[in-house]
Design a protein around this motif. Structure first.
Motif, mmCIF file in Angstrom:
data_model
loop_
_atom_site.group_PDB
_atom_site.id
_atom_site.type_symbol
_atom_site.label_atom_id
_atom_site.label_comp_id
_atom_site.label_asym_id
_atom_site.label_seq_id
_atom_site.Cartn_x
_atom_site.Cartn_y
_atom_site.Cartn_z
ATOM 1 N N THR A 56 -4.172 18.912 -5.128
ATOM 2 C CA THR A 56 -4.261 17.491 -4.792
ATOM 3 C C THR A 56 -2.857 16.936 -4.625
ATOM 4 N N LEU A 57 -2.693 15.958 -3.759
ATOM 5 C CA LEU A 57 -1.403 15.279 -3.614
ATOM 6 C C LEU A 57 -1.255 14.128 -4.602
ATOM 7 N N GLU A 58 -2.298 13.834 -5.342
ATOM 8 C CA GLU A 58 -2.284 12.674 -6.230
ATOM 9 C C GLU A 58 -1.360 12.852 -7.425
ATOM 10 N N THR A 59 -0.905 14.079 -7.676
ATOM 11 C CA THR A 59 0.045 14.318 -8.762
ATOM 12 C C THR A 59 1.494 14.285 -8.277
ATOM 13 N N TYR A 60 1.706 14.150 -6.970
ATOM 14 C CA TYR A 60 3.061 14.117 -6.429
ATOM 15 C C TYR A 60 3.745 12.786 -6.771
ATOM 16 N N ALA A 61 5.073 12.823 -6.864
ATOM 17 C CA ALA A 61 5.848 11.590 -7.043
ATOM 18 C C ALA A 61 5.842 10.818 -5.729
ATOM 19 N N VAL A 62 5.453 9.547 -5.791
ATOM 20 C CA VAL A 62 5.271 8.725 -4.594
ATOM 21 C C VAL A 62 6.369 7.665 -4.506
ATOM 22 N N THR A 63 6.946 7.527 -3.311
ATOM 23 C CA THR A 63 7.906 6.461 -3.044
ATOM 24 C C THR A 63 7.365 5.592 -1.923
ATOM 25 N N VAL A 64 7.227 4.302 -2.172
ATOM 26 C CA VAL A 64 6.757 3.341 -1.176
ATOM 27 C C VAL A 64 7.896 2.384 -0.860
ATOM 28 N N SER A 65 8.293 2.361 0.408
ATOM 29 C CA SER A 65 9.393 1.487 0.848
ATOM 30 C C SER A 65 10.640 1.668 -0.009
ATOM 31 N N GLY A 66 10.925 2.921 -0.366
ATOM 32 C CA GLY A 66 12.141 3.241 -1.104
ATOM 33 C C GLY A 66 12.052 3.089 -2.604
ATOM 34 N N ARG A 67 10.908 2.696 -3.139
ATOM 35 C CA ARG A 67 10.766 2.499 -4.578
ATOM 36 C C ARG A 67 9.667 3.397 -5.143
ATOM 37 N N ALA A 68 9.895 3.892 -6.355
ATOM 38 C CA ALA A 68 8.893 4.710 -7.028
ATOM 39 C C ALA A 68 7.608 3.902 -7.192
ATOM 40 N N LEU B 255 1.704 6.200 6.879
ATOM 41 C CA LEU B 255 2.170 7.525 7.230
ATOM 42 C C LEU B 255 3.145 7.952 6.142
ATOM 43 N N ILE B 256 2.934 9.143 5.574
ATOM 44 C CA ILE B 256 3.845 9.655 4.548
ATOM 45 C C ILE B 256 4.476 10.954 5.016
ATOM 46 N N SER B 257 5.668 11.197 4.523
ATOM 47 C CA SER B 257 6.353 12.465 4.695
ATOM 48 C C SER B 257 6.350 13.171 3.346
ATOM 49 N N GLY B 258 5.914 14.449 3.315
ATOM 50 C CA GLY B 258 5.777 15.144 2.046
ATOM 51 C C GLY B 258 6.585 16.419 1.980
ATOM 52 N N ASP B 259 6.899 16.827 0.753
ATOM 53 C CA ASP B 259 7.659 18.045 0.486
ATOM 54 C C ASP B 259 6.920 18.804 -0.606
ATOM 55 N N VAL B 260 6.372 19.979 -0.265
ATOM 56 C CA VAL B 260 5.582 20.747 -1.224
ATOM 57 C C VAL B 260 6.455 21.277 -2.353
ATOM 58 N N THR C 149 6.873 15.731 -3.666
ATOM 59 C CA THR C 149 7.132 14.314 -3.425
ATOM 60 C C THR C 149 6.520 13.891 -2.099
ATOM 61 N N VAL C 150 6.187 12.606 -2.015
ATOM 62 C CA VAL C 150 5.809 11.983 -0.747
ATOM 63 C C VAL C 150 6.491 10.624 -0.669
ATOM 64 N N ARG C 151 6.828 10.222 0.558
ATOM 65 C CA ARG C 151 7.437 8.907 0.760
ATOM 66 C C ARG C 151 6.816 8.270 1.992
ATOM 67 N N THR C 152 6.701 6.965 1.980
ATOM 68 C CA THR C 152 6.107 6.263 3.117
ATOM 69 C C THR C 152 7.106 6.188 4.266
ATOM 70 N N VAL C 153 6.560 6.294 5.493
ATOM 71 C CA VAL C 153 7.367 6.237 6.708
ATOM 72 C C VAL C 153 7.012 5.013 7.535
ATOM 73 N N ALA C 154 5.714 4.693 7.636
ATOM 74 C CA ALA C 154 5.261 3.553 8.438
ATOM 75 C C ALA C 154 3.874 3.143 7.946
ATOM 76 N N GLU C 155 3.485 1.899 8.238
ATOM 77 C CA GLU C 155 2.157 1.404 7.877
ATOM 78 C C GLU C 155 1.178 1.547 9.036
ATOM 79 N N ASN C 156 -0.102 1.462 8.690
ATOM 80 C CA ASN C 156 -1.207 1.472 9.657
ATOM 81 C C ASN C 156 -1.166 2.710 10.548
ATOM 82 N N VAL C 157 -1.033 3.858 9.892
ATOM 83 C CA VAL C 157 -1.047 5.150 10.584
ATOM 84 C C VAL C 157 -2.087 6.032 9.904
ATOM 85 N N GLU C 158 -3.075 6.505 10.661
ATOM 86 C CA GLU C 158 -4.109 7.372 10.099
ATOM 87 C C GLU C 158 -4.222 8.652 10.922
#
Length: 328
Positions: free
Chosen positions: A170-182, A213-218, A222-231
């Protein structure tokens, strides 16, 4: 814990999943009554062919190929049933039912669609992708049982590296960064993986009513947001653009507009397809996007459209869905 056990337990689901999955199958017209189709071995290795799931009555649900330049021509049909299929670099993934109950499995396929291994899936199959090397498989399933979601469907992503045996449950255990913040939240949902390579990927993440839209690193988890309203992103062969479905007015209830995002400039281009596209598009080549449009619960066609916003939609493969370009 074994690999199979970890995949089985990844969803953490309640018994409600079975009832929900059965309802989903009934509503979606999931299975057909078409007779088995005899076929020769299907070549899913790199070449001038398109791979897809057939929705024609005589081969409903079977995996098939057509020549690159003749999507409406004769198709080679495999004796393999899949709900979702994808291929890259002589490897393919098939998400399919497993038995008469609403249970499912992931089948790892070789370049001729032979089954190399199977793993149980906890959830209803929705999306599938293969990394450019063919080593890593990704899937998205619908699940229920998340306490925050009131019994409604959530989504969950899994990955399997067939070269190393490593899994992402699952990706739900990854460290998430939204708009540059944890960022932390119990309502994180992920779906629609598309690979950069065996370690890096893009996907969709939703939280607090927003979809990113997120960019992830296995490796870094970690995952970080790149843009909104992307599916349901799909990375172009060049790695420079992403095709995706954009909720009209930011509201999925109004449908989706097929769109391309330039990753260097972050400029969005709405494509000439104005019908609602509820699919994870794929790339025919670096200038053309292909995608499925449903005509009914069981019937669909694959269409194509230029990726620069010009032109008009064109029927690519009738009675088909879940396309993959084998020459990419």
């Amino acid at each position: 814990m074994s690999l199979r056990a970890r995949i089985l337990l990844a969803g953490g689901l309640s018994l409600a999943l079975i009832a929900a999955a059965v309802a989903y199958v009934v509503v979606a017209g999931h299975r057909g009554s078409a007779p088995a189709v005899a076929s020769a071995a299907v070549d899913a290795s790199p070449g001038e062919r398109l791979l897809f799931r057939s929705t024609t009555a005589s081969s409903y649900g079977r995996v098939a190929t057509v020549p690159r330049g003749n999507g409406s021509g004769p198709r080679t049909v495999a004796a393999l049933d899949c709900d979702r299929v994808y291929a890259a670099a002589s490897a393919a993934v098939c998400l399919r039912p497993d038995g008469p109950l609403a249970t499912y499995q992931l089948a790892v396929l070789d370049g001729h669609l032979g089954i190399k291994d199977t793993y149980p899936l906890v959830g209803v199959p929705n999306r599938a992708r293969v990394s450019p090397s063919g080593h890593v498989l990704a899937w998205t399933v619908f699940v229920t049982g998340d306490s925050y979601n009131g019994g409604r469907f959530s989504t969950r992503v899994g990955m399997l590296n067939t070269a190393t045996g490593e899994t992402v449950d699952t990706l739900e255990t990854y460290a998430v960064t939204v708009s540059g913040r944890a960022y932390r939240s119990v309502d994180l949902n992920f779906w629609g993986v598309t690979f950069v390579d065996d370690t890096h990927f893009y996907a969709t993440m939703s939280t607090s009513g927003r979809r990113y839209l997120i960019s992830g690193d296995v490796t870094a988890q970690t995952v970080r947001t790149v843009a909104e309203n992307v599916e349901c992103p799909s990375l172009s062969p060049s790695g420079k653009k992403i095709a995706f479905k954009e909720a009209i007015g930011g509201d999925p209830g109004k449908g989706w507009r097929l769109t391309v995002l330039d990753l260097a400039t972050m400029i969005r281009t709405h494509l000439a397809e104005t019908r609602s596209v509820d699919d994870q598009a794929a790339w025919f080549d670096d200038a053309t996007v292909m995608y499925a449009i449903r005509r009914s619960a069981k019937a669909a066609d694959v269409w194509s459209v230029p990726a620069d916003g010009s032109g008009a939609p064109s029927l690519l493969i009738p009675d088909a869905e879940s396309p993959a370009a084998l020459w990419n």
